[in-house]
Design an enzyme around this catalytic site. Structure first.
Site, PDB file in Angstrom:
ATOM      1  CB  THR A   1       7.554  -6.142   3.783  1.00 50.84           C
ATOM      2  OG1 THR A   1       6.528  -5.269   4.086  1.00 50.84           O
ATOM      3  CG2 THR A   1       7.947  -7.223   4.387  1.00 50.84           C
TER       4      THR A   1
ATOM      5  N   GLY B   1      -0.082  -5.719   9.962  1.00 51.33           N
ATOM      6  CA  GLY B   1      -0.114  -6.110   8.518  1.00 51.33           C
ATOM      7  C   GLY B   1      -0.061  -7.510   8.707  1.00 51.33           C
ATOM      8  CG  ASP B   2       1.542  -9.217   4.907  1.00 52.11           C
ATOM      9  OD1 ASP B   2       1.738  -8.104   5.168  1.00 52.11           O
ATOM     10  OD2 ASP B   2       2.126  -9.925   4.105  1.00 52.11           O
TER      11      ASP B   2
ATOM     12  N   GLY C   1       3.271  -6.545   0.004  1.00 46.16           N
ATOM     13  CA  GLY C   1       2.320  -5.855  -0.463  1.00 46.16           C
ATOM     14  C   GLY C   1       0.964  -5.758   0.629  1.00 46.16           C
TER      15      GLY C   1
ATOM     16  N   GLY D   1      -0.883  -6.179   3.238  1.00 50.17           N
ATOM     17  CA  GLY D   1      -1.300  -7.290   4.172  1.00 50.17           C
ATOM     18  C   GLY D   1      -2.435  -7.816   4.651  1.00 50.17           C
TER      19      GLY D   1
HETATM   20  N1  ASP Z   1       2.840  -6.218   3.937  1.00 47.66           N
HETATM   21  C1  ASP Z   1       3.288  -5.040   4.532  1.00 47.66           C
HETATM   22  C2  ASP Z   1       2.128  -4.673   5.375  1.00 47.66           C
HETATM   23  O1  ASP Z   1       0.996  -4.999   5.068  1.00 47.66           O
HETATM   24  C3  ASP Z   1       3.504  -3.761   3.777  1.00 47.66           C
HETATM   25  C4  ASP Z   1       4.561  -3.959   2.632  1.00 47.66           C
HETATM   26  O2  ASP Z   1       4.842  -5.013   1.999  1.00 47.66           O
HETATM   27  O3  ASP Z   1       5.290  -2.907   2.416  1.00 47.66           O
HETATM   28  O4  ASP Z   1       2.353  -4.205   6.420  1.00 47.66           O
END
Ligand code: ASP
Length: 348
Positions: A207, A237-238, A259, A261
């Site tokens: 992300t 996600g987050d 990471g 999420g």
């Molecule tokens: N944080 C993102 C999610 O959970 C994933 C990522 O960081 O690639 O959707």
């Protein structure tokens, strides 16, 4: 909780510079260049190019909110596993995008589960500026985007994403880390026993989160992603959640994350990081304490997921920390011309 005035905060920050200086000699996570002007920090090595675009605005005295939006746009334009329409699809083969943006006045906008739009971050900005709402999702977000002049792109996957998807379909294994002890969501998953570390040791994350301080000492941030590859349809996600993937408090600082999420949401991750900075922690210490909080929920489980936090405070100091090794971040200021660092991590 005591809110520091900007003046008091800056005085306090300067007072902690010697400590930060000591730490700098062991790792490059936390260099301080307080009050020297604009700075932008972003997740991953890919952040370096993103920072360049943001710097074209910041370096000329432009606003942090414009810099983070344009920076995010630049990676949304590229073919990248984890950001924009070129990213990996969900397990039904559709790319769904999540993004949020926040400015120095607690204005914020967000889109989630948005399909066929190239620049989710700009739609999020429009949500922030043109609606009384913070978050639009799915069809409603798409409709809003088109009403605001965004073009609906075809549903085709990028070449690398198509290849990854075909590969994934061979086994169709969906293995997010879930709370196995509690049995949460068991019915949705075919396989629960193997962590989702990829063969090359990386996790399927990338992300783009970026936070910036401009020459008027205003902070803003943006976060954009196609989310976890091969996620369940409708999973969010987050990254588009204010306080999870991104949080900005112009009195204190800003933070973003990358990471798993689900884990970030569990602790309102970036809000926690900013509150830890409010309590006097440096950005590095705040990220470290937030990661420790996360790991201590369930250490065994934490061995199998990755989360990284990245923070910038009002004095231009920055820091990062992750659960696992491998999280990198990029920093661009007038001092350094752009550099990438590896964040320290809980597990070595
Ligand atoms: N944080 C993102 C999610 O959970 C994933 C990522 O960081 O690639 O959707």
């Amino acid at each position: 909780m005591v809110k520091l005035s900007r003046r008091k905060f800056i005085t306090k920050s300067i007072a902690i510079v010697p400590t930060i200086g000591l730490l700098t000699s062991c790792k490059s996570n936390l260099i301080a260049s307080p009050l020297k002007g604009p700075i932008v920090v972003s997740t991953w090595d890919s952040g370096l190019e993103v920072n360049k675009v943001a710097w074209e605005i910041l370096g000329k005295g432009g606003k942090a909110i414009d810099a983070v939006e344009k920076g995010a746009n630049s990676i949304e334009n590229q073919i990248n596993c984890c950001v924009g329409l070129g990213g990996n699809p969900d397990r039904d083969g559709y790319v769904t995008l999540d993004a949020c943006i926040m400015d120095e006045n607690h204005n914020c906008g967000s889109v989630a589960f948005l399909e066929q739009i190239k620049h989710p971050i700009s739609v999020a900005r429009k949500v922030m500026e043109k609606t009384p709402h913070v978050m639009l999702v799915g069809e409603g977000a798409l409709q809003f985007a088109m009403e605001n002049g965004f073009v609906q792109e075809p549903k085709t996957l990028s070449k690398p994403a198509e290849k990854e998807y075909k590969n994934w379909l061979k086994k169709s294994e969906y293995k997010p880390i879930i709370n196995i002890e509690l049995g949460q969501g068991k019915e949705h998953f075919k396989n629960q026993d193997v962590p989702k570390k990829l063969e090359n040791g990386n996790f399927n994350h990338d992300t783009m989160g970026l936070v910036a301080l401009d020459s008027t000492f205003n902070l803003s941030g943006a976060c954009t992603t196609s989310g976890m590859g091969f996620k369940m349809r409708g999973r969010v996600g987050d990254s588009p959640i204010i306080g999870a993937g991104l949080f900005v408090d112009n009195e204190i600082g800003a933070a973003t994350s990358s990471g798993q999420g689900e884990e970030v949401i569990r602790i309102c991750g970036t809000h926690l990081v900013v509150e830890l900075m409010r309590n006097g922690n440096s950005p590095y210490e705040a990220c470290k304490k937030a990661i420790e909080r996360l790991v201590n929920i369930n250490k065994k489980k934490a061995r199998d997921f990755q989360v990284g936090f990245l923070a910038l405070n009002k004095a231009g100091e920055y820091g990062a920390y992750a659960v696992q090794p491998g999280f990198s971040f990029s920093v661009t200021s007038s001092d350094n011309g752009g550099k990438t660092y590896n964040a320290e991590s809980y597990f070595k």
